[in-house]
Structure formats: structure tokens, C-alpha cells
Design a protein around this motif. Structure first.
Motif, PDB file in Angstrom:
ATOM      1  N   ARG A  51       0.850  -1.200   0.000  1.00  0.00           N
ATOM      2  CA  ARG A  51       0.000   0.000   0.000  1.00  0.00           C
ATOM      3  C   ARG A  51       0.882   1.245   0.000  1.00  0.00           C
ATOM      4  NH1 ARG A  51      -2.868   3.396   3.502  1.00  0.00           N
ATOM      5  NH2 ARG A  51      -4.965   3.869   2.725  1.00  0.00           N
ATOM      6  N   LYS A  92       1.570   3.959  -3.217  1.00  0.00           N
ATOM      7  CA  LYS A  92       1.429   5.414  -3.098  1.00  0.00           C
ATOM      8  C   LYS A  92       2.660   6.138  -3.642  1.00  0.00           C
ATOM      9  CE  LYS A  92      -1.664   5.802   0.856  1.00  0.00           C
ATOM     10  NZ  LYS A  92      -1.802   6.326   2.231  1.00  0.00           N
ATOM     11  N   LEU A  93       3.829   5.540  -3.444  1.00  0.00           N
ATOM     12  CA  LEU A  93       5.069   6.154  -3.923  1.00  0.00           C
ATOM     13  C   LEU A  93       5.275   5.943  -5.425  1.00  0.00           C
ATOM     14  CD1 LEU A  93       7.352   5.089  -0.930  1.00  0.00           C
ATOM     15  CD2 LEU A  93       6.567   7.412  -1.442  1.00  0.00           C
ATOM     16  N   TRP A 129       2.830   4.896  -7.804  1.00  0.00           N
ATOM     17  CA  TRP A 129       1.686   5.318  -8.625  1.00  0.00           C
ATOM     18  C   TRP A 129       0.865   6.348  -7.844  1.00  0.00           C
ATOM     19  CZ3 TRP A 129       2.158  -0.233  -7.914  1.00  0.00           C
ATOM     20  CH2 TRP A 129       2.854  -0.861  -8.957  1.00  0.00           C
ATOM     21  N   PRO A 130       1.333   7.566  -7.706  1.00  0.00           N
ATOM     22  CA  PRO A 130       0.654   8.558  -6.853  1.00  0.00           C
ATOM     23  C   PRO A 130      -0.691   9.049  -7.398  1.00  0.00           C
ATOM     24  CG  PRO A 130       2.505   9.565  -7.999  1.00  0.00           C
ATOM     25  CD  PRO A 130       2.573   8.087  -8.275  1.00  0.00           C
ATOM     26  N   GLU A 131      -1.073   8.654  -8.587  1.00  0.00           N
ATOM     27  CA  GLU A 131      -2.293   9.170  -9.208  1.00  0.00           C
ATOM     28  C   GLU A 131      -3.580   8.461  -8.795  1.00  0.00           C
ATOM     29  OE1 GLU A 131      -0.848   5.803 -11.813  1.00  0.00           O
ATOM     30  OE2 GLU A 131       0.117   7.402 -10.697  1.00  0.00           O
ATOM     31  N   HIS A 132      -3.498   7.373  -8.065  1.00  0.00           N
ATOM     32  CA  HIS A 132      -4.696   6.602  -7.732  1.00  0.00           C
ATOM     33  C   HIS A 132      -5.550   7.298  -6.663  1.00  0.00           C
ATOM     34  CE1 HIS A 132      -3.936   3.054 -10.141  1.00  0.00           C
ATOM     35  NE2 HIS A 132      -2.660   3.199  -9.823  1.00  0.00           N
ATOM     36  N   TYR A 148      -5.829   3.283  -2.555  1.00  0.00           N
ATOM     37  CA  TYR A 148      -4.763   2.278  -2.638  1.00  0.00           C
ATOM     38  C   TYR A 148      -5.219   0.961  -2.020  1.00  0.00           C
ATOM     39  CZ  TYR A 148      -2.157   6.051  -4.495  1.00  0.00           C
ATOM     40  OH  TYR A 148      -1.766   7.076  -5.313  1.00  0.00           O
ATOM     41  N   CYS A 170      12.636   4.788  -4.298  1.00  0.00           N
ATOM     42  CA  CYS A 170      11.430   5.609  -4.127  1.00  0.00           C
ATOM     43  C   CYS A 170      11.288   6.188  -2.717  1.00  0.00           C
ATOM     44  CB  CYS A 170      10.179   4.828  -4.537  1.00  0.00           C
ATOM     45  SG  CYS A 170       9.755   3.446  -3.491  1.00  0.00           S
TER      46      CYS A 170
END
Length: 187
Positions: free
Chosen positions: A110, A114-115, A117-120, A123, A171
Motif C-alpha cells: 500500500r 502510493k510512492l 503510482w501517486p495518481e490513484h 490504494y 522511491c
């Protein structure tokens, strides 16, 4: 990758555990085991989530009975989706059984997602699996562990990272750690 289901609000009330073993970027083994919690109390809310009842686990081993055969199947760091929950379940179950914590690192898919794919907008495991084309039966411990493993593999591929450790460095991920007498959270 590891996933737990619990019988009630007590984090030590493990009623199922799932593992997905990964080697060279592939899921090479899976395990599902029902666990008989002690006391044998299932909250209807938990049952409505995972579908496991007291009748299902009547002949299953307790966590203390199963742990000695589970841990030897883990040969590297753990990864869990929303690891703060799963690692707290593991710690509580180990505490209740009088068993010391294993020495191991752990990662949270999770946090990784977030790191990476920050566009979602969310999560949640089911959302990430859906957008990645991963089909699975949500809240089945083995299936959740497999989906978690596939998300971790996809994140490593996204960063061309040969391992979760390399991904963490790339990341900015803080690696979690279990150790004798304590833990450090992943973040």
C-alpha cells in the motif's frame, strides 16, 4: 507476501493465513491455512468480510501449532498490503503464543503503491488489483497474498528494481523490521 484474516477485533484472532512465495520476479508457490483462534469467537462482521466461521476452523491448528511449519517457508523479507495491519496481527499472535519475533524485514505494498503510482484515488488492494488486471478472490488469505506479491513485482518492474530493497532505495521507502522484542514500521 503474507496475509492474515482475523475472527474478531482482537488482532491475535488469526483464522486464516496465506503466503505467496516469489523468486526471480515470479510467484512460485502459494499456501492457504485455516487457523483455529483461541478463544473460538467469530464476530459476525468479520465473518461477513471473509466468510470463515467457527465450523470451518474446528479441526484446524492453532497459530502456535502452525507457526513452526509456516515460518521455515519464508526465506526473505515479508511483504503485505497494509502491512501495519498484518504485522500487528503477526506480532499479537506471536505474543499470545509466547513466541519471539522472527528477525525479518518487511514491506507494505500500500505504501509502495502510493510512492510508485501517486495518481490513484485509493490504494485498496481490490482497486490496485483491478487496475493492474489481477483477478483474485478478495479476503481469501492466499489470494490476497498472491495479489500483494504481484503488485510488489509490478512496482519493482516499474522502477527496474531487481529487488524490494532496490525499490525502497529508489522511491524513498522506509523498510519495516521485526526483531527480538520489537519492530520498526514501514513507511
Amino acid at each position: 507476501a503474507i496475509d492474515f484474516e482475523t475472527a474478531n477485533a482482537d488482532r491475535g484472532s488469526v483464522c486464516a493465513v496465506g503466503l505467496a512465495m516469489v523468486e526471480n520476479g515470479q510467484v512460485v508457490g502459494r499456501l492457504r491455512q485455516l487457523i483455529r483462534p483461541n478463544p473460538l469467537y467469530f464476530d459476525p462482521v468479520n465473518v461477513s468480510i471473509h466468510g470463515i466461521s467457527a465450523d470451518d476452523v474446528a479441526d484446524a491448528p492453532t497459530f502456535a501449532e502452525f507457526w513452526p511449519s509456516l515460518w521455515p517457508q519464508v526465506s526473505g523479507p515479508l511483504v503485505a498490503h497494509n502491512a501495519s495491519f498484518d504485522m500487528s496481527v503477526l506480532r499479537r499472535a506471536l505474543d499470545q503464543s509466547g513466541t519471539g519475533y522472527p528477525e525479518t524485514d518487511y514491506f507494505c505494498t500500500r505504501v509502495i503503491a502510493k510512492l510508485v503510482w501517486p495518481e490513484h484515488p485509493t490504494y485498496a488492494l481490490d482497486h490496485l488489483a483491478r487496475v493492474m488486471g489481477i483477478t483474485f478472490a478478495h479476503h481469501d488469505a492466499e489470494e490476497d497474498a498472491r495479489a500483494c506479491a504481484l503488485i510488489a513485482i509490478a512496482a519493482c518492474q516499474q522502477f527496474n528494481a531487481p529487488s524490494l530493497y532496490d525499490l525502497g532505495t529508489g522511491c524513498g521507502l522506509r523498510i519495516g523490521r521485526l526483531f527480538a522484542g520489537g519492530y520498526r514500521s514501514c513507511g
